[in-house]
Scaffold this active site. Structure first.
Site, PDB file in Angstrom:
ATOM      1  CD  GLU A  86      -2.989  -0.966   0.187  1.00 10.65           C
ATOM      2  OE1 GLU A  86      -3.317   0.182  -0.167  1.00 10.65           O
ATOM      3  OE2 GLU A  86      -3.469  -1.999  -0.315  1.00 10.65           O
ATOM      4  CB  SER A 464     -46.412 -29.920  45.705  1.00  8.38           C
ATOM      5  OG  SER A 464     -47.694 -30.487  45.620  1.00  8.38           O
TER       6      SER A 464
END
Length: 860
Positions: A86, A464
């Site tokens: 680059e 229960s």
């Protein structure tokens, strides 16, 4: 000389004109140029990450995948590859590259094409952070001036670091750290040379030329990068040759999830969005560390799924998905294509039946593999008729399967077997008794099947499981574990519901006056109703509200005693935690702390802790007790405003050991809602739910409803309670030891569908479950498996009676004192001052002393 002078004048004129043009351009774009100093504090968009308490990544949210890295973390070869490709003169120029500009201008003049942008890395940083990608002259001018300003504001290393972290590299990967994970599933320091060259070549065309979408084009770009590195003498000829011949190994890697726990990660995601907003939550790089233990979470997930599979299989096989062919077999490629249209779920895979022999079958999976289903993987598949009826056990594989059928199969850890997608639902959650930290949470069988979190969102009838709280109310008043309650039919109905409601035992058997401990252990319905009548509905509701239940969910009638309220599993676990920790209501929470993208802690949990402040020291803190989760359901508020209490450390030296723990944990004192003595007594009774009582060798032994949990072989520190609603629509098991509380629920999402029953299967396992589904059979095995794994290898913690508890020997039939020491007697715990004072007479009958309404005839 004249021509020379004219050339000099022309050159100077053009130079002045150029300088003037540059100056004019600068002042023209100056108002639009942003302050590049903002790059010093730039916050890159980083996804939200959710972790377990031990640092395992649970989930990641956000459109952009980014793993920010420091300059020192990037391998030198990757830096060389990027610069050689680059901007080879990056460390030499001042932000713009004159040579590159001249080269680009020459190409533009000779061809008329803008084929080269001549942008340096600094210019690309300027464009990426401040400008668009449109190819215009004015954008280029701005880019140049911004690059010059950036070079003055930042060092070269800082600029390059921004570029390496900011660049889009395809497949939602931003920056080289994310690219290494997305394409190779590696950290940067694990990349090979060809892999680094591949990543370095991506910025030119990240979407179109990445190695997943276009491997051929990506290889050409990679090899060009390698040639640039060779040209710049950053690699040798041998390295170049080997790397350029290397095969493409890239494939898509999702986020490196260490622990798949989608329900808890969704809770954390929702919390962060509510508190910080969607955009900030997804882009600011927050790291949320939950209270989830990765080990316990995996155990809970396995226990829940195995329990669901067990329920589903004992109710029978519902048949194939479809018939792929009948007479003319399909080619394997055609079969695989059709199978690929059906998704797998929790390891349940679509398959095609290729052949069926006497007691086995061959199947083809969607990945092209063939597997054998032996008889052990087939024999369970008797026909499903209804939830209450199953067909006869199969004798041959042909009783179950036909060639050409599309079915589901799974590997159960031992062998491949026929399978199906379960229709039943389940949920489980476990808590730390001391501070309420959620240690595991599974909101359903499969998040892919349903994202509905049944732990926090599903309100189901408690059954229960409510009875320990009913009896705790009586113990706080005037009853004891030895109090006799009339276990006889109730003939005076409750008409508050508009009908004459008369509860019955399940099974419909009655044994006369029975001790409270036995009534709770055997979950005797009429005794629970009589306990409610003794304390009164309002007083019982007041107690249930103290345990954290919503008063709006509590009916004002006697059905309350049998669990008619609809509650969430998290509420149930929180309430049972009170018994496990000595009477304190600790608020459940699931976020321990939150850090920003730089690792700074921005939130820290301040949980409520199960201990009382010492009487001699008054500790005051500025902790805000408001819940951090602003959700309508008060029990969804599981994480407080996460404030620090460092100021409390100054008084730590004067506190006793128990209080010191509270301060060191940055916590707040929880409210004690029942006495430590009541919590101990209920815990002792809940141990009898598992271990029963009496002397089996003398014929007086009896089981509690959760006798299957005795396989944990922890006689001294586990306690629990089963729960089943009318017609078995909801089943529960909740239990604990001093270090962990856990609740399991099993039922259908359709409230009207019953869990049904199963018949005994001749070719089934000796310990198979049959008969009506219930808490002990349906939810209990999941709890047993989870707690067995969770507590494995941990020390057993025998209960130590707290101050104010005494133990005396009583007669088991009457609950009175006795001088005998045989199987008709036993030691029982009492709160000091409530123990019996009268000795039993040899001829005395239990019917003389039962607790009941005197106006009610026992056998009427």
């Amino acid at each position: 000389m004249k021509w020379f002078k004219r050339l000099i004048i022309a050159f100077l004129s053009l130079t002045l004109l150029g300088i003037g043009a540059i100056a004019a351009a600068y002042f023209y774009v100056l108002p639009d140029l942003p302050d590049v100093n903002s790059l010093k504090t730039v916050q890159l968009q980083t996804p939200l990450r959710i972790y377990s308490s031990d640092g395992k990544l649970i989930s990641q949210f956000g459109e952009k995948r980014r793993i920010p890295v420091e300059f020192e973390e990037v391998p030198q070869q990757l830096i060389d590859a990027v610069l050689d490709t680059e901007d080879a003169r990056f460390f030499e120029h001042k932000g713009i590259d004159p040579i590159g500009i001249i080269r680009a201008a020459t190409i533009l003049i000779t061809t008329g094409k803008k084929s080269q942008g001549a942008s340096t890395i600094t210019q690309q940083v300027a464009r990426g952070f401040f400008l668009s990608n449109e190819k215009t002259y004015i954008r280029k001018i701005k880019e140049i001036f911004l690059a010059l300003k950036i070079e003055k504001a930042l060092t070269k290393h800082e600029i390059l670091t921004l570029y390496l972290n900011r660049s889009f590299l395809g497949n939602r990967a931003y920056g080289v750290g994310a690219a290494a994970q997305v394409y190779y599933g590696k950290n940067l320091d694990e990349l090979t040379l060809p892999e680094m060259a591949m990543i370095a070549g991506l910025p030119q065309a990240p979407s179109a030329a990445n190695p997943i979408r276009n491997p051929t084009r990506a290889v050409a770009r990679r090899n060009w990068v390698l040639s640039r590195m060779l040209e710049r003498n950053n690699i040798t000829q041998d390295e170049y040759q080997a790397a350029s011949n290397a095969p493409v190994t890239a494939k898509y890697h999702g986020a490196e999830i260490d622990l798949y726990a989608p329900y808890i990660s969704e809770m954390a995601r929702d919390y962060m969005i509510q508190k910080y907003g969607e955009e900030a939550a997804y882009t600011n790089g927050y790291n949320v560390y939950t209270t989830i233990s990765s080990d316990l979470q995996l155990m809970a997930q396995d226990a829940l799924r195995n329990n669901v599979f067990a329920y589903d299989q004992r109710h029978g096989y519902r048949g194939p998905i479809s018939q792929l062919w009948t007479e003319t077999p399909l080619e394997h490629e055609q079969i695989i294509e059709r199978l690929s249209k059906t998704s797998e779920l929790q390891g349940i895979k679509p398959a095609a039946v290729l052949s069926v022999s006497e007691q086995q079958a061959q199947v083809l999976l969607a990945n092209g593999q063939q597997q054998t289903l032996n008889w052990n993987g087939l024999k369970w598949a008797r026909k499903y008729i209804t939830d209450k009826r199953q067909g006869l056990p199969p004798k041959l594989a042909s009783d179950i399967l036909d060639v050409g059928q599309q079915v589901y199969v799974r590997h159960n850890g031992d062998h491949w077997q026929l399978s199906q997608i379960p229709e039943v639902s389940s949920a489980t959650v476990s808590l730390d008794p001391f501070d309420g930290a959620i240690r595991s949470l599974v909101g359903g069988f499969s998040f892919g099947q349903s994202q509905f979190n049944r732990v926090t969102q599903a309100k189901r009838q408690l059954g229960s499981n409510i009875k320990p709280f009913i009896y705790a109310t009586t113990l706080e008043q005037d009853w004891t574990l030895a109090t006799l309650i009339n276990n006889a039919p109730i003939n005076k109905p409750d008409t508050r519901q508009g009908t004459a409601w008369r509860p019955k035992n399940s099974p419909d058997i009655y044994g006369g006056p029975t001790r409270l401990r036995v009534g709770l252990a055997q979950s005797i319905n009429v005794m629970s109703v009589r306990a409610l009548r003794h304390t009164g509905i309002q007083k019982t509701i007041d107690t249930l509200v103290k345990f954290g239940f919503d008063p709006a969910d509590l009916p004002r009638n006697e059905s309350l005693a049998l669990g008619s309220p609809s509650v969430t599993p998290l509420q149930v676990a929180t309430a049972f935690n009170v018994f496990a920790n000595g009477g304190y209501l600790v608020e459940p929470y699931f976020i321990d702390h939150v850090t920003d993208a730089f690792g700074n802690v921005i939130e820290q949990a301040s949980p409520t802790l199960a201990c009382s402040p010492p009487e001699e020291v008054s500790v005051e803190t500025d902790v805000d007790t408001q819940s951090a989760l602003e959700i309508d359901d008060p029990f969804s508020a599981m994480s407080d405003e996460l404030n620090n209490t460092d100021d409390a450390a100054s008084v730590a030296a004067s506190l006793d050991d128990e209080a010191l723990v509270c301060q060191r944990e940055n916590g707040r004192y929880a409210k004690q809602i029942i006495s430590e003595q009541t919590a101990f007594l209920i815990t002792e009774a809940l141990k009898s739910v598992i271990w029963g009582g009496g002397d089996w060798s003398k014929g007086t032994g009896w089981n509690g409803t959760a006798w299957r949990a005795s396989k944990l072989i922890r006689r001294h520190d586990i306690a629990g309670k089963t729960g089943t609603t009318n017609e078995s629509r909801d089943t529960w098991f909740s239990g604990f030891n001093p270090t962990l509380t856990s609740t399991f629920w099993v039922g259908f999402d359709d409230h009207g569908r019953q869990l049904g029953r199963t018949s005994w299967m001749a070719n089934g396992a000796p310990d198979q479950i049959s008969g009506a589904e219930a808490g002990a059979k349906t939810a209990g095995p999941g709890w047993n498996d989870f707690m067995n794994q969770a507590l494995k290898g941990t020390p057993e913690y025998p209960s130590e009676p707290p101050r104010g508890i005494v133990s005396v020997r009583i007669d088991l039939e009457t609950g009175k004192l006795t001088r005998k020491t045989d199987h008709t007697t036993s030691f029982e715990y009492f709160v000091e001052g409530t123990e019996p004072t009268e000795y039993v007479k040899e001829a005395q009958q239990s019917g003389e002393i039962f607790i009941d309404n005197p106006a009610e005839d026992l056998f009427q």
